[in-house]
Write an enzyme that holds these catalytic residues in place. Sequence first.
Site, short mmCIF file in Angstrom:
data_model
loop_
_atom_site.label_atom_id
_atom_site.label_comp_id
_atom_site.label_asym_id
_atom_site.label_seq_id
_atom_site.Cartn_x
_atom_site.Cartn_y
_atom_site.Cartn_z
N LYS A 155 0.84 -1.22 0.00
CA LYS A 155 0.00 0.00 0.00
C LYS A 155 0.87 1.26 0.00
CE LYS A 155 -3.99 -1.99 0.05
NZ LYS A 155 -4.80 -2.05 -1.12
N LYS B 10 -5.03 -15.89 -11.74
CA LYS B 10 -6.33 -16.28 -11.21
C LYS B 10 -7.34 -15.18 -11.44
CE LYS B 10 -6.38 -14.66 -6.56
NZ LYS B 10 -6.81 -14.77 -5.25
N LYS C 52 -11.02 -9.48 -8.79
CA LYS C 52 -11.82 -8.26 -8.99
C LYS C 52 -11.08 -7.23 -9.81
CE LYS C 52 -13.02 -7.43 -4.39
NZ LYS C 52 -13.42 -8.78 -4.04
P1 ADP Z 1 -10.31 -10.66 -5.13
O1 ADP Z 1 -9.22 -11.45 -5.74
O2 ADP Z 1 -11.49 -10.53 -5.98
O3 ADP Z 1 -9.84 -9.35 -4.53
P2 ADP Z 1 -10.44 -11.48 -2.44
O4 ADP Z 1 -8.96 -11.42 -2.35
O5 ADP Z 1 -11.26 -10.43 -1.75
O6 ADP Z 1 -10.85 -11.53 -3.96
O7 ADP Z 1 -10.89 -12.91 -1.97
C1 ADP Z 1 -12.08 -13.25 -1.32
C2 ADP Z 1 -12.11 -14.77 -1.21
O8 ADP Z 1 -12.25 -15.37 -2.51
C3 ADP Z 1 -10.83 -15.37 -0.63
O9 ADP Z 1 -11.17 -16.44 0.23
C4 ADP Z 1 -10.08 -15.87 -1.81
O10 ADP Z 1 -9.25 -16.97 -1.53
C5 ADP Z 1 -11.20 -16.29 -2.76
N1 ADP Z 1 -10.79 -16.14 -4.16
C6 ADP Z 1 -10.53 -14.97 -4.81
N2 ADP Z 1 -10.19 -15.20 -6.10
C7 ADP Z 1 -10.23 -16.54 -6.28
C8 ADP Z 1 -9.98 -17.41 -7.40
N3 ADP Z 1 -9.67 -16.93 -8.59
N4 ADP Z 1 -10.12 -18.72 -7.23
C9 ADP Z 1 -10.46 -19.23 -6.02
N5 ADP Z 1 -10.70 -18.48 -4.93
C10 ADP Z 1 -10.60 -17.15 -5.04
#
Ligand code: ADP
Length: 329
Positions: A111, A194, A197
């Site tokens: 950050k 992966k 968002k």
């Molecule tokens: P983002 O990647 O959208 O910012 P977060 O980091 O807020 O998502 O993750 C929220 C939850 O979703 C976590 O438990 C994370 O492990 C799971 N998660 C996020 N992206 C994936 C993915 N591509 N495949 C599997 N689980 C995921």
Amino acid sequence: METVLSGIRSTGHLHLGNYYGALKNFVKIQDSYKCFFFVADIHSLTTHPHPSDFHEGVKIILSEYLAAGLDPEKSAIYVQSDVPEICELYTLLNMISYVGELERTVSFKDKVRQQKNNVNAGLLTYPVLMASDILAHRATKVPVGKDQDQHLEIARTIARRFNTLYGVEVFPEPVNMDFGSGAIKVPGLDGNGKMGKSEGNGIFLCDDEKTISKKVMKAVTDAGPTTPNSEMPESVANLFKILSIVSDKSTVDYFKEKYNDCSIRYGDLKKQLAQDICKQTLPIKARIDDIYNDAEYLHKVVKQGADKARESAAATLALARKAIGFKAF
Ligand code: ADP
Ligand code: TRP
């Protein structure tokens, strides 16, 4: 019954990765654990969302959580800021959290690089607020992605330090909840990594049919196989991976065969993939829309969740205050 807790920041929308990687497992454990799920709206303030977007973000995530199957009758589903006990605990735990250890967290260092002009104290103490979320309910299991492991480590350190300093056993040390074979990593549509968002490679639970179709048709592939049984490039393997998550085995086998004998047409594969994603997500989207527009229901859910969460957090806070030496006159 063991206590499980997880939170999500109130920014953006839930995507297929969140759903298959996390939410589906949460939905399943609601019967076997005492569950707390919340929207981390205070955490999201570190980036100063505009006041007119702030509540909207909470409402979206909450509606999507509920539509995906979290059940307010089984679990406590609440908004972080509705539970002031968390902030009181945060103040107390800040006193035993050291600037040095917080400065060393990878997320803080990231950050500092990303938002040089907004290195606020909330960013530094982000893990202390997260520890307060968890310890307020004395949760022992916290299902989160690998990127949160360092924050969990800090929560354990704080729990241990509190117990040692005051000679009590108020806080158990929380660990990540491993879903073992149930853990699925959903790849993105851009050929690598992966789905996430912020990567712009995702399908969201709130996407309509047209949007899903457009995104899938645009997904990265290659020119197609020219020798039988050749290895797939990552981009194509990713599409197969998503297909294996949303479609039945016979569909996956059909396209694998076509790939292996070099007769595959990616257009057909993508059309099928879009169709099968829609089959899974459009019913959820319909529920999201219904829930989002049902103010009375949402009001009831957060009230019920806050009541449950406040009762639990107040009981913990009483123990912490007693240990520290607060006394009524
Ligand atoms: P983002 O990647 O959208 O910012 P977060 O980091 O807020 O998502 O993750 C929220 C939850 O979703 C976590 O438990 C994370 O492990 C799971 N998660 C996020 N992206 C994936 C993915 N591509 N495949 C599997 N689980 C995921
Ligand atoms: N820090 C988590 C994230 O960035 C969100 C979060 C806040 C959380 N408090 C939590 C997750 C408590 C689990 C438990 O995704």
